[in-house]
Design an enzyme around this catalytic site. Structure first.
Site, PDB file in Angstrom:
ATOM      1  N   GLU A 127      -5.339   4.131   5.906  1.00  0.00           N
ATOM      2  CA  GLU A 127      -5.031   3.868   4.504  1.00  0.00           C
ATOM      3  C   GLU A 127      -5.413   5.046   3.609  1.00  0.00           C
ATOM      4  O   GLU A 127      -4.657   5.389   2.698  1.00  0.00           O
ATOM      5  CB  GLU A 127      -5.746   2.590   4.029  1.00  0.00           C
ATOM      6  CG  GLU A 127      -5.404   2.219   2.602  1.00  0.00           C
ATOM      7  CD  GLU A 127      -5.841   0.801   2.241  1.00  0.00           C
ATOM      8  OE1 GLU A 127      -6.149   0.578   1.060  1.00  0.00           O
ATOM      9  OE2 GLU A 127      -5.869  -0.058   3.125  1.00  0.00           O
ATOM     10  N   SER A 147     -11.275   0.304   2.910  1.00  0.00           N
ATOM     11  CA  SER A 147     -10.582  -0.074   4.143  1.00  0.00           C
ATOM     12  C   SER A 147      -9.916   1.154   4.754  1.00  0.00           C
ATOM     13  O   SER A 147      -9.091   1.799   4.109  1.00  0.00           O
ATOM     14  CB  SER A 147      -9.529  -1.144   3.845  1.00  0.00           C
ATOM     15  OG  SER A 147     -10.145  -2.319   3.368  1.00  0.00           O
ATOM     16  N   ARG A 185       0.809  -1.220   0.000  1.00  0.00           N
ATOM     17  CA  ARG A 185       0.000   0.000   0.000  1.00  0.00           C
ATOM     18  C   ARG A 185       0.846   1.275   0.000  1.00  0.00           C
ATOM     19  O   ARG A 185       0.478   2.287   0.592  1.00  0.00           O
ATOM     20  CB  ARG A 185      -0.979   0.014   1.183  1.00  0.00           C
ATOM     21  CG  ARG A 185      -1.938  -1.163   1.213  1.00  0.00           C
ATOM     22  CD  ARG A 185      -2.845  -1.213  -0.007  1.00  0.00           C
ATOM     23  NE  ARG A 185      -3.607  -2.447  -0.027  1.00  0.00           N
ATOM     24  CZ  ARG A 185      -3.217  -3.544  -0.677  1.00  0.00           C
ATOM     25  NH1 ARG A 185      -2.097  -3.552  -1.387  1.00  0.00           N
ATOM     26  NH2 ARG A 185      -3.949  -4.630  -0.658  1.00  0.00           N
TER      27      ARG A 185
END
Length: 336
Positions: free
Chosen positions: A327, A229, A152
């Protein structure tokens, strides 16, 4: 800005422009810089948490279009809708991104945080990123090896130096999917991990799984008013893993290539006492997926969403000694 984010949150931009060509995009960035304005590059708004005060500068909404296919290399302009791009690849028998179906946003955002789901990451297929370098004024072709892809993350995240213009992927000409790595998806498809299925079957199964978790945008489903998320899965070194294991048992553990171990943020949240549907004022954890924080009535403020995020983060830290990391990209706000 609330009308341009999937969370339906965010105050006004001082200046807002939409661009439909690469030249327009670069020109607007340069113009804002000459004026001394802060710049926010906006795609689909699916990974943004924007302050209630809005953005005190120029927001450039990237709506560039165009996809070319040549010898297995597929190049898409940054403003292309990501899921429409995946659907086209599946239709045309190009394998490698089918498990990334249903993810909201635009192509230009995918390399920034190395978008991934159900066992696929875009870093597996990206060959290069075309970008405007705001520091030098050059247009660069950055090979995947120089993109700094990790879980990520990439060189593009947390740094506004580069403006992504286009992304090139190397996809396999095949009617079948790449090997199915993710156990949940393999079960849904009735294959063993490592098996393959027709591309459309993989896409349909992923869309069904994501829809069941409120992760496919649907105006009729309040659980989809989220940024997906909200926290990344923690990756623990040996010491952190031992300390965690002393405080918990039965937790998911996934070995990483570098020797560390990934665990599940959703498991941590749930076992720290924050179940699906847990609410704090007008915001709540999704009723379908523990990792999504939602604005179901579209009446919340960003600060109310952040209050819930802090409650969850602090609760997980108190229970397990692990600090969850957001995130989505924060604009004008922090978790503190």
């Amino acid at each position: 800005m609330s009308g341009y984010t999937t969370l339906r949150l965010g105050g006004p931009a001082r200046t807002f422009v939409e661009v439909t060509t690469e030249d327009e995009l670069i020109a607007e960035v340069r113009a804002a810089e000459l004026a001394g304005d802060p710049v926010l590059i906006l795609g689909g708004g699916s990974n943004l948490v924007i302050s209630d005060a809005g953005f005190p500068g120029t927001v450039i909404h990237v709506s560039t279009r165009g996809v070319t296919v040549e010898d297995g290399l597929v190049t898409a302009q940054a403003g292309e809708d990501w899921d429409a791009f995946v659907a086209r690849c599946v239709r045309e028998g190009l394998s490698g991104v089918e498990c990334l179906s249903g993810i909201p946003g635009r192509v230009g955002s995918t390399p920034i945080q190395n978008v991934g789901a159900y066992g696929q990451d875009v870093s597996e297929t990206i060959t290069e990123v075309r970008a405007y370098d705001r520091r030098t004024g050059e247009i660069l072709t950055i090979p995947a090896a120089d993109c700094g892809f990790t879980y990520r993350h990439s060189v593009f995240k947390g740094d506004d130096r580069y403006v992504v213009l286009a992304v090139t992927f190397r996809l396999a000409a095949s009617p079948d999917s790449a090997p199915i790595k993710y156990a949940e998806l393999a079960r849904a498809l009735g294959v063993e991990p490592g098996g393959t299925v027709p591309l459309q079957d993989a896409r349909d199964a992923v869309l069904a799984l994501r829809s069941g978790k409120g992760m496919v945008l649907d105006a009729a489903d309040p659980d989809t008013r989220s940024a997906g998320s909200f926290f990344t899965n923690p990756i623990l070194d040996e010491r952190q893993l031992k300390e965690f294991a002393d405080r918990a048992e039965g937790f998911p553990a996934f070995p990483e290539p570098d020797g560390r171990t990934k665990t599940s943020a959703a498991w941590l949240i749930d076992h720290a006492g924050f179940p699906k549907g847990h609410a704090n004022g007008p915001v709540r954890i999704s009723t379908k997926h523990t990792l999504a924080l939602t604005n179901p009535t579209e009446e919340a403020t960003t600060e109310e969403l952040l209050a819930l995020a802090r409650e969850v983060r602090d609760g997980v830290r108190a229970a397990f000694g692990i600090t969850l990391v957001n995130e989505p990209v924060f604009v004008g706000v922090t978790l503190g």
